[in-house]
Design a protein around this motif. Structure first.
Motif, short mmCIF file in Angstrom:
data_model
loop_
_atom_site.label_atom_id
_atom_site.label_comp_id
_atom_site.label_asym_id
_atom_site.label_seq_id
_atom_site.Cartn_x
_atom_site.Cartn_y
_atom_site.Cartn_z
N PHE A 90 0.86 -1.17 0.00
CA PHE A 90 0.00 0.00 0.00
C PHE A 90 0.90 1.23 0.00
O PHE A 90 1.81 1.34 0.84
CB PHE A 90 -0.85 0.07 1.27
N ILE A 112 0.23 5.04 0.64
CA ILE A 112 -0.89 5.83 1.14
C ILE A 112 -0.43 7.26 1.41
O ILE A 112 0.53 7.50 2.14
CB ILE A 112 -1.46 5.20 2.43
N LYS A 158 1.67 -2.84 -6.37
CA LYS A 158 1.37 -1.74 -5.47
C LYS A 158 -0.03 -1.18 -5.72
O LYS A 158 -0.50 -1.14 -6.85
CB LYS A 158 2.42 -0.63 -5.58
N GLN A 159 -0.65 -0.80 -4.62
CA GLN A 159 -1.96 -0.16 -4.64
C GLN A 159 -1.82 1.20 -3.99
O GLN A 159 -1.39 1.30 -2.85
CB GLN A 159 -2.98 -1.02 -3.89
N VAL A 174 -3.29 4.54 -2.51
CA VAL A 174 -4.52 5.02 -1.87
C VAL A 174 -4.29 6.46 -1.42
O VAL A 174 -3.41 6.72 -0.60
CB VAL A 174 -4.91 4.14 -0.67
N ILE A 218 -9.75 1.57 1.53
CA ILE A 218 -9.17 0.23 1.56
C ILE A 218 -10.25 -0.82 1.82
O ILE A 218 -10.33 -1.85 1.13
CB ILE A 218 -8.05 0.16 2.62
N LEU A 238 -9.12 -4.20 -0.36
CA LEU A 238 -7.69 -4.24 -0.66
C LEU A 238 -6.90 -4.89 0.46
O LEU A 238 -7.24 -4.78 1.64
CB LEU A 238 -7.16 -2.82 -0.90
N ALA A 259 -2.54 -5.93 1.55
CA ALA A 259 -1.13 -5.73 1.24
C ALA A 259 -0.27 -6.34 2.33
O ALA A 259 -0.76 -6.68 3.42
CB ALA A 259 -0.81 -4.24 1.09
N ILE A 295 3.03 -1.42 4.27
CA ILE A 295 2.43 -0.11 4.10
C ILE A 295 3.53 0.95 4.09
O ILE A 295 4.43 0.94 4.94
CB ILE A 295 1.44 0.22 5.24
N CYS A 328 4.78 -1.63 8.55
CA CYS A 328 4.29 -0.29 8.25
C CYS A 328 5.38 0.75 8.45
O CYS A 328 6.00 0.83 9.51
CB CYS A 328 3.10 0.03 9.15
#
Length: 262
Positions: free
Chosen positions: A116, A118, A138-139, A141, A179, A184, A186, A189, A212
């Motif tokens: 993620f 973000i 990868k996503q 957000v 999310i 979603l 992952a 993060i 994270c």
């Protein structure tokens, strides 16, 4: 593993030339600067200190690096007009000069895991260079108050999901709402944004056992760790002060989430 890349890399003080500047959203400006050493040595997650040309404003303004163009020796900064210093920057144009020091702080560790990325508010721009560099699924957000910016650039890097406070685009709510709404997941993060967002992401990561890394936003004075104006509470003692504090400009701005006590 602790704070990302706690190596104090070489920094440069340069007279940068403005290549171009534009307003990309209400009171949010994008500026490309031609530098030499800074562009060649910068990495995703670091920042620069930009000095005003107006002599009465002595302290620099810390601004995250949005993009790095090593081939053309240039960096891009995206900033919000928040005071007299950034207002001065917003009136500048191609060919003008700015004194810039950097790259400062550490950067994001790059791992090949489903990620993620973000960003929230003015914490969105520093995620762009990381999105370009990460070689993994990868996503992305992004949380906006209302008006969107940098969307085209992020969509070139991966799948983008949007949250807006007023529901005018994407999910109504915050990044965690986006999310959940999109189902979603992952394994890691990377995030930058306001403290409430980072606090919520730390709790979400702990609950779901996700690694994270967070980049913290803070007002800074010197930008090099000398003045202790930008300390945050930490879960372990800082070697510099021997108390449970960390200097965001020096040990950060990127931290492993569990290092920080919000």
């Amino acid at each position: 593993m602790r704070t990302a890349d706690v190596k104090h890399h070489e920094k440069f003080e340069e007279t940068a030339i403005i290549i171009r500047q534009e307003e990309i959203a209400d009171n949010i400006f994008s500026m490309w600067l031609r530098t030499d050493g800074i562009a060649l040595h910068a990495k995703a997650g670091q920042f620069v200190s930009v000095y005003c040309n107006e002599g009465s404003r002595l302290l620099p303004r810390p601004i995250s690096i949005c993009e790095i163009d090593k081939r053309d020796c240039a960096i891009r900064i995206v900033y919000r007009v928040a005071g007299k210093g950034t207002e001065e920057f917003s009136h500048m144009h191609t060919g003008m000069h700015l004194r810039v020091v950097g790259p400062l702080g550490n950067g994001f560790p790059k791992k090949k895991r489903k990620a993620f990325l973000i960003g929230g508010g003015i914490g969105i721009p520093p995620m762009l260079q990381l999105a370009k560099e990460l070689n993994c699924e990868k996503q992305i957000v992004l949380g906006f108050r209302d008006e969107l910016f940098l969307m085209e650039e992020f969509r070139d890097c991966g799948d983008v999901y949007i949250a807006t406070e007023d529901g005018s685009a994407g999910t109504e709510g915050n990044v965690l709402d986006a999310i959940r709404e999109n189902g979603l997941t992952a394994d890691i993060i990377y995030a930058c944004g306001p403290t409430p967002m980072l606090r919520a992401l730390k709790e979400y990561a702990a609950k779901n056992k996700i690694e994270c890394w967070i980049s913290m936003e803070e007002r800074m004075a010197c930008g090099i760790g000398a003045c202790l104006a930008c300390v945050c509470k930490s879960t372990n003692k800082d070697m510099h002060s021997n108390v449970k504090n960390k200097r965001i400009c020096k040990e950060g701005p990127v931290f492993r989430a569990e290092e920080v006590d919000f």
